[in-house]
Motif scaffolding. Structure first.
Motif, PDB file in Angstrom:
ATOM      1  N   GLN A 134      45.798  36.930  42.119  1.00  0.00           N
ATOM      2  CA  GLN A 134      46.977  37.204  42.949  1.00  0.00           C
ATOM      3  C   GLN A 134      46.538  37.276  44.402  1.00  0.00           C
ATOM      4  N   LYS A 135      47.454  36.887  45.286  1.00  0.00           N
ATOM      5  CA  LYS A 135      47.159  37.032  46.718  1.00  0.00           C
ATOM      6  C   LYS A 135      47.222  38.511  47.068  1.00  0.00           C
TER       7      LYS A 135
ATOM      8  N   ARG B 290      45.710  23.616  45.551  1.00  0.00           N
ATOM      9  CA  ARG B 290      46.197  23.881  44.202  1.00  0.00           C
ATOM     10  C   ARG B 290      46.027  22.646  43.336  1.00  0.00           C
TER      11      ARG B 290
ATOM     12  N   GLY C 111      51.033  23.469  40.224  1.00  0.00           N
ATOM     13  CA  GLY C 111      51.730  24.740  40.022  1.00  0.00           C
ATOM     14  C   GLY C 111      50.933  25.891  40.612  1.00  0.00           C
ATOM     15  N   ARG C 112      50.631  26.864  39.780  1.00  0.00           N
ATOM     16  CA  ARG C 112      49.912  28.046  40.258  1.00  0.00           C
ATOM     17  C   ARG C 112      48.422  27.994  39.902  1.00  0.00           C
TER      18      ARG C 112
ATOM     19  N   TYR D 156      44.414  26.852  40.242  1.00  0.00           N
ATOM     20  CA  TYR D 156      43.362  26.487  41.197  1.00  0.00           C
ATOM     21  C   TYR D 156      42.049  26.264  40.450  1.00  0.00           C
TER      22      TYR D 156
ATOM     23  N   LEU E  47      44.535  31.184  37.693  1.00  0.00           N
ATOM     24  CA  LEU E  47      45.985  31.008  37.585  1.00  0.00           C
ATOM     25  C   LEU E  47      46.648  32.144  38.350  1.00  0.00           C
ATOM     26  N   GLU E  48      47.436  31.774  39.349  1.00  0.00           N
ATOM     27  CA  GLU E  48      48.111  32.810  40.128  1.00  0.00           C
ATOM     28  C   GLU E  48      49.242  33.391  39.282  1.00  0.00           C
TER      29      GLU E  48
ATOM     30  N   ALA F 230      52.575  35.526  38.627  1.00  0.00           N
ATOM     31  CA  ALA F 230      53.762  35.829  39.436  1.00  0.00           C
ATOM     32  C   ALA F 230      54.263  37.270  39.222  1.00  0.00           C
TER      33      ALA F 230
END
Ligand code: G1P
Length: 275
Positions: free
Chosen positions: A157-158, A175, A178-179, A181, A243-244, A246
């Motif tokens: 997460q940021k 990226r 999607g989410r 990296y 994976l970020e 949400a």
């Protein structure tokens, strides 16, 4: 595919002292349940069948919580309070325990799971971090990624710049999609020049190769054996992705976030107008 998970719960919980001298932070109450039960629920909902909890000498309450209380059950039956038995139902998962004998860090705790894990990829859930979402399950999202790609994957997460030195921080490029990296490097609690603003947030799917990396590394930040350092070493021989996530995340070792989470769960249970 991913059926085993580790929950490292052996730390001193220094941020919660003096309370955590006797009450493990994993047992802090949230909506009438201990914090760790939200982690176990996330794991079970993601299809985990076996959990190894890494505990320490002061964490016996966790073991007691996931045990039956036969005298309490008998008492409730005797008093015609069978409706309360529902609250005592245990999660449908096999829980094993081992104790970490020395507080040598997260990496050391994870290394104790080598025999439990065997040859399969496995999950790690850090119990400080509780995700609140009624739709996505962060661990399930990582497992879905693994099913498709069969690569190590970590929840990211940021976080705000001033907090980057409290986390493992990854180096990424654009990226993938999607989410997602690709991770090029990872640094534990960088004091300056963090490689990005993407932090590792307490959920990992790793291949068992991590154990040989854990055996090779020396103590790092805080003189502790760092899981992050083992992942960094692993990157030399196999890729890892991030994976970020949400969903909203709460670090229950931070008092403000703990209180916010308690309020949110209360509202979910009782509505805005709850007494
Ligand atoms: C641990 C990990 C760190 C990760 C963090 C997430 O740190 O070492 O890489 O970002 O958990 O909560 P800790 O919070 O135990 O110091």
């Amino acid at each position: 595919m991913i059926k085993k998970a580790i929950i490292p719960a052996a730390g001193f919980g220094t941020r919660g002292l003096p309370m955590t001298k006797v009450l493990p932070k994993e047992m802090l109450p949230i909506g009438g349940r201990p914090a760790i039960d939200y982690i176990v629920e996330e794991a079970v909902n993601a299809g985990i069948e076996q959990i190894l909890m890494i505990v320490s000498r002061t964490k016996n309450l966790i073991v007691d919580y996931y045990d039956r209380s036969l005298e309490l059950e008998a008492f409730l039956e005797q008093q015609n309070k069978e409706h309360l038995l529902d609250a005592l139902k245990l999660p449908k998962v096999k829980i094993y325990y081992t104790r970490q004998l020395y507080p040598k860090g997260l990496g050391d705790a994870v290394s104790l799971a080598k025999e439990f894990v065997g040859n399969d990829p496995f999950a790690i859930l850090l119990p400080d971090e509780i995700y609140l979402s009624n739709k996505e399950n962060p661990l399930e999202e990582l497992i879905d990624f693994y099913k498709n790609y069969e690569k190590n994957v970590i929840a990211l997460q940021k976080v705000a710049d001033k907090h980057l030195n409290s986390y493992g921080i990854v180096k990424v490029e654009k990226r993938e999609k999607g989410r997602l990296y690709k991770i090029y490097d990872i640094v534990e609690k960088p004091q300056n020049n963090p490689p990005s603003n993407l932090a590792v947030t307490g959920r990992y799917i790793l291949k068992p190769n991590i154990f040989s990396c854990l055996e090779k590394i020396k103590p790092g930040v805080g003189s502790e054996v760092q899981l992050t350092d083992a992942i960094k070493l692993m990157l030399q021989s196999e890729p890892a992705y991030g994976l970020e996530i949400a969903s909203e995340r709460f670090d229950i070792a931070k008092e403000a976030e703990y209180i916010k989470l308690v309020q949110k769960i209360y509202t979910l249970k009782h509505g805005e107008q709850g007494e």
